[in-house]
Structures are given as C-alpha cells and as structure tokens.
Design an enzyme around this catalytic site. Structure first.
Site, mmCIF file in Angstrom:
data_model
loop_
_atom_site.group_PDB
_atom_site.id
_atom_site.type_symbol
_atom_site.label_atom_id
_atom_site.label_comp_id
_atom_site.label_asym_id
_atom_site.label_seq_id
_atom_site.Cartn_x
_atom_site.Cartn_y
_atom_site.Cartn_z
ATOM 1 N N HIS A 210 80.963 54.918 0.944
ATOM 2 C CA HIS A 210 82.152 54.836 1.791
ATOM 3 C C HIS A 210 83.435 54.829 0.960
ATOM 4 O O HIS A 210 84.459 55.386 1.373
ATOM 5 C CB HIS A 210 82.064 53.572 2.647
ATOM 6 C CG HIS A 210 83.230 53.392 3.563
ATOM 7 N ND1 HIS A 210 83.531 54.286 4.562
ATOM 8 C CD2 HIS A 210 84.186 52.438 3.628
ATOM 9 C CE1 HIS A 210 84.617 53.882 5.212
ATOM 10 N NE2 HIS A 210 85.022 52.768 4.661
ATOM 11 N N ASP B 69 78.157 58.175 2.386
ATOM 12 C CA ASP B 69 78.746 57.056 3.141
ATOM 13 C C ASP B 69 77.750 56.614 4.213
ATOM 14 O O ASP B 69 77.543 57.309 5.201
ATOM 15 C CB ASP B 69 80.058 57.530 3.783
ATOM 16 C CG ASP B 69 80.787 56.427 4.559
ATOM 17 O OD1 ASP B 69 80.224 55.325 4.745
ATOM 18 O OD2 ASP B 69 81.930 56.681 4.972
ATOM 19 N N SER C 103 88.718 55.026 6.762
ATOM 20 C CA SER C 103 88.043 53.805 7.227
ATOM 21 C C SER C 103 88.812 53.202 8.408
ATOM 22 O O SER C 103 89.081 53.906 9.378
ATOM 23 C CB SER C 103 87.887 52.836 6.060
ATOM 24 O OG SER C 103 86.930 51.853 6.356
#
Lengths: 367, 367
Positions: free
Chosen positions: B348, B315, B145
C-alpha cells in the site's frame, strides 16, 4: 471417550536449544482409542499456538467440544476405533504442561525465568512422552499450523519415530510478516502495565493486552473474502434496539468489531499471556532449513517416512507457496510425498473448520 | 519554498453527518506555487490517515522532508512552477486543524467530546477552505489512501469543485478486514490505562497503546514480498556486538521487530491517540455507495470531471479489485476514466515511495 486428565513427568532434564535445560517437565496429554498389542497404531496430533491436548474432548475451562472433534473419534477421519490417538499440551503452554505459569523448583511461578524454547524443544518433550508411553514408532504424526511445525521437526530430527507425517496449513519457516504480526501481539501484552515484566501471577493478569494480541492474530487466521462474506460492513443492533444505524461513537458498531472483541476477551479466560509470548517466540525462531545447515532438503535426508502436505488457497498466513517449498525439499530428499492445495473460504483456520475435502485427504492418507 | 504556517477559521458552523456541527473549526494548510490570475491552476492534495499538510515542506515535529516531496515541487510531477498546490490537515487530526486535542469553547480540550466525523465531514471542511481561499474550481483533486477517499467524496458531493480527480491506492468503502485492523488499533489505544477515556491531555499520553496500533497498521501498509526482501529472517546485531545470534529472550532479535518498534515509537511523537481513534472511525464509516442510495454509480451521476484511478499490484490493504469496482461505477456513470494497475513491491505504501511509473501517470494526467 476421553480418559481422565493424564500427565507424565519426564524423569530426566530436558535439554533445550538455548543451551539450558528444563528440570523434569510435566507433559499433560489426552488419549483416545486403544493402543494395540504391538503398539503400531498410535497417532500423535500436535496442536497449534493456542491449542491444547483436548483435541476431541471437552475443554476443561470453556466447556466447548475438542478443537478437532470433527476429525477425531469413532468412525471419523482419524478413527479412534482403529487408532490410538495421543495429543499433548506443548511445553511453554498453560493447560497442564510445564510453562511460564508453572511453579518453579523454588516454589514461585517461573514467569520470565522460564527458558525461551523452540519448536524442536517442544518436540523433544513430545519424544520424551512417547518414550514414557513405550511408543517406539508412530503410525502417523499430524499437525496443522504450529502443529505442522512440530511434525516437521519430528520428521527432521527424529525421523525414525513415525512412518507417516501429515502437514497441514504450515510452513518450514516463519516469514518476516509472520514475525511482524507476532511481535505486535507481544508488544500489546508487554504494553499492558499489568504484565509487570511477566510477574503478574499473584495479581491481575494483562488481559487487555492479551486480548489485543489475540484480535490482531485472529485477523490473520481468516481470509478477506471470508470476513466479507461473514460480516461485510453489516452493523449490529444497538443496545437500545436501533437496527443498522451508526452510533457515531466508539462502541462496536460493525459486527466484525463485536466479533473481534468477543474473540479477544474469550481468549483471556483460557490462556496465559506469558505462554503467548513464549510460544509465539518459538514459532518465530522456527526455520527448519537453518537448523540443518541452510538447505531444507538436508533436514529430510535419509527419511523413510511417507509425507502428505495440505495447504488452503485462502490461507495468507502460511500460503500454498510455503507448502510447495516444503514439497520441493521433500522431493529432492527422495521422500514419497503427496501434496494438495484445497479450496476453502476460511483462510488459515480452514484446517479446523468444515472442509469435507480435508476429511477425505486425512482419511485417505491414514489407510 | 513553503510559506509560513497558514490556517483559516471557518466563519460558520460546519454541519456534520452525525447531525451535529462543529463551531468555527480551524483548517491548517500549506500552499506551494503561485495561484494564477484566473485562479484556475489550483491542485488540492488530500492526505492519508496519519499524513498532514506538510506535503512538500519540512515536518515541524520530525524535521523530515514533506511526505510527498518527491512528487510535489518545481519541475516535479506535480509541478509548483505551474500549479498552486494546497494541502490541508483534515479536521479530527492534530497538526493545526481542529480535532480532539483542540481546545473547546469551554477552554478544555475536546477529548472524546469531539464529535465523531466522517470523510465527507473532512471534505466539507476542505470545501470551506476552498471557499475561503476564493477557489471555485480546482484543476485537480488528488489523494492516496484516505486522501483518495476524500477526493472521491469531493467528486460525489461537490462535483463542480474540480475538473480532474486522481485517486491512488484507495477504495470506495472500507472492507471488513480494513475495519478489523483499525479496530485492533483502537482497542490497543483504549486498553492503555493512560488513555483514561480519552482524557489524558493534562498528563501522559497513551503512547504504548498508540505504538501498538501503529505497528499493527504498519504491517498492512507493506507487502509480504517487500517485508521478505527488506528484512527476511535477518537477525540484528546484539547490543554486546554479537552478530546474527538469537538472544533466547524477548528483546528485538529480528530486524523486522526492531523496525516495527521504531515505527511505533516514532509515531507517538507526532500523533495524537484520540485523533487516531477519530480518523480510523471516519475511514471505517466510509462507504460511498451507501451514502448514495446503495449504488456506487449513482454517486457519480452527472459528473463532468475526468478521473484517473491508480492501484498497486502488491497493495493488499486496498487491492486492485477495489479500484476496478470504482472504475466500473465511473464507467457506468459515463465519466471519462483512465485506470492503471502499477507493479511495485512496496504494498500500500507504494504511493508514497519511489515508483517512477506513478510519477509518469501523475504528470501525464495533469497535462
């Protein structure tokens, strides 16, 4: 084209799914086109969460054209030269129908004393309106998004009241993700100190919280590709005239930020925060199968109406898989149903926007 | 396993992309495993938006295990018997590194006087930390991320500082939808009167706004299928013991509502609202191609490192298409890159959760 603002007060209490009732609620509505002699040309259009009865007439607060003016009118897909179109504000809302901002029998606004309602309760009120207008059987009931939920609820619970049902960008149940986004909005409203437990009608409204709720919801109405195409990472011009430079601050640098703030703030001028709580709650409670013993097919048992289901490929709020789920249940119930997934870039909002293929589907289904 | 809390104060001002600088910021970090004699076994792990340096040690506020304890430790995929692992709190955050809650030279908290920073600024501080620790070249820089954004920025701007880059569930630029969700969070914080223009350190923090921001973001970390599987439309038991019945009120009826409220409230105990503003801003500003003349490939010109890019099929925050975009740019730059899209149901957040296939990829890339 529109008549003067119209409303009808139900003469009997409206029973509610919660077990309570609503004493003599008012239903505000608009009509377009003439009702024919045998009352067989009426179309009911059901509005979405933040919609209203001004489907094809100027909104009294914003001054903007009706939310589906492109679809409803003389010569348009829902042709008011041929059909008598009715659109009513749902109960719980704030454009004339009884809702939390309405004055209760004790002379004070209901606020949170207003009963929590369901989509079926909204439809029960609409059926009361149709009774009051003397319309036994609709030519068609039409709705997009929450409007589609109402049309579904009518089909399931009052199947004799319409010959056709047109269900657009909708679902037979709210998913966990749908509920989650609504809950964020409700929490944003309730976090605003001005919300004050719902009791704000004598003072300032919780506009800051309501704007945040609208912003969060608005993202879910658009597709990622649509956002990228419309805004991308484009910066907006700075107040000092600088073009396309980051401010290194917390003003709206990106056009998408400015757009969202505009959407949030504009919304607070036309909508009541408590209505937002009540209507999102009704949508979250919506699960047509659950209301009919757990099998969606059973909701449509014995229906004699024709159905048309439309989804959009870029709608991630109520994706095509939800429409397919409805179509399978309708097929299993033996109902004649046509289904089309349209390609459109606008996400869930496609049903409100310029999608010529939708115009053709709507026009074709009403022939 | 972990050493005592460590921090390093940079001895020179840190120049910032905004044109300003940060005087002698502190970088708080944790290390795990021994640094070998030739200093060639160091791995830098970069944390995500709300992460911290406690990658594999107990969080000092929550008391929970480190956020990647499943991945980092003796015998684990990032094996601390073999590697010296460093994880530092990014500047702008609130777990020991200098951020808006830190005391400025005038003895008062920076609050909004803290300069707006970028991901590259965060990495510039990390490079300062590596300098201070005497680590010339990392065995690998790893991040998921926003951590991946930092690893990307290191690869682009300080390519000689690592031999390998492992980029997980990340993107080389924030999309309009990414920015939109962050903007909702920022507006939720700023709408909270307790935010008070960022100046709240002497009083009560804007926890209500921060909780709403976290709730909105949290939905984007999970997949719709994951939410459906974990929560669906299941109702939670009522305080009075009633099971699975709607309350017809605004308490948390659905399990997903209760879960989101819990996530939002818990977050406020460990995170500073101003840090949330600054870090989301840095992420929204992130556009690696734009920093390098508009072509992402040019960001990686002349790199000699090896790359591994991992995405997850569920995601939707940083979808596989974003990873592919990075991989194409790395290929065009002639960099050796392996790419894998893993199937995992957690959206995610998959990079933080039990995905054995990720363990194998990480372990394999570090061999």
């Amino acid at each position: 084209m529109p008549d003067a603002p119209q409303s009808l007060r139900l003469t009997t209490p409206l029973p509610l799914d919660s077990g309570g009732e609503l004493a003599a609620p008012t239903i505000a509505y608009e009509t377009y086109g003439e009702l024919n002699a045998d009352r067989s040309n009426a179309i009911l259009i059901c509005h979405a969460l933040t919609g209203d009865q001004y489907v094809a007439s100027t909104h009294p607060i914003t001054g903007k054209p009706g939310w589906w003016a492109r679809m409803v009118g003389p010569g348009k897909p829902i042709d008011t030269d041929r059909f008598h179109v009715i659109c009513a504000n749902v109960i719980g809302s704030c454009l004339g129908s009884t809702g939390p901002a309405s004055v209760a029998p004790d002379g004070q606004p209901y606020a949170l004393r207003f009963p929590v309602i369901t989509v079926r309760d909204m439809v029960r009120a609409l059926v009361g309106l149709l009774d009051g207008l003397g319309i036994e059987r609709l030519y068609c009931a039409i709705g997009g998004s929450m409007g589609g939920m109402q049309a579904l609820s009518l089909a399931a619970n009052w199947p004799e009241r319409a010959a056709r049902f047109l269900l657009i960008a909708t679902t037979a149940r709210h998913s966990a993700q749908n509920i989650a986004f609504h809950e964020v909005g409700r929490q944003a409203i309730m976090a605003d100190p001005r919300w004050n437990g719902g009791d704000y009608y004598a003072g300032e409204a919780p506009d800051a919280g309501l704007a945040v709720a609208r912003m969060a919801a608005h993202i879910t109405y658009l597709s990622e590709d649509g956002l990228t195409e419309k805004f991308g990472r484009r910066l907006q011009d700075r107040p000092d005239g600088t073009q396309g430079a980051k401010s290194f601050g917390f003003d709206a640098d990106f056009q998408i930020e400015s757009y969202l703030r505009y959407q949030g703030n504009g919304f607070t001028k036309r909508f009541d925060a408590n209505s937002y709580l009540y209507i999102t709650r009704a949508m979250d409670y919506f699960d047509l199968a659950d209301e009919h013993g757990g099998r969606l097919t059973d909701a449509f048992a014995g229906t004699t109406a024709r159905f048309c289901v439309v989804s959009f490929d870029s709608d991630w709020l109520y994706p095509t898989s939800e429409s397919r789920h409805m179509v399978q249940a309708l097929n299993a119930a033996g109902a004649p149903v046509s289904f089309v997934e349209l390609s459109a870039p606008f996400g869930h909002d496609s049903f409100l926007l310029d999608v010529p293929a939708l115009d053709r589907v709507v026009k074709g289904f009403l022939e």
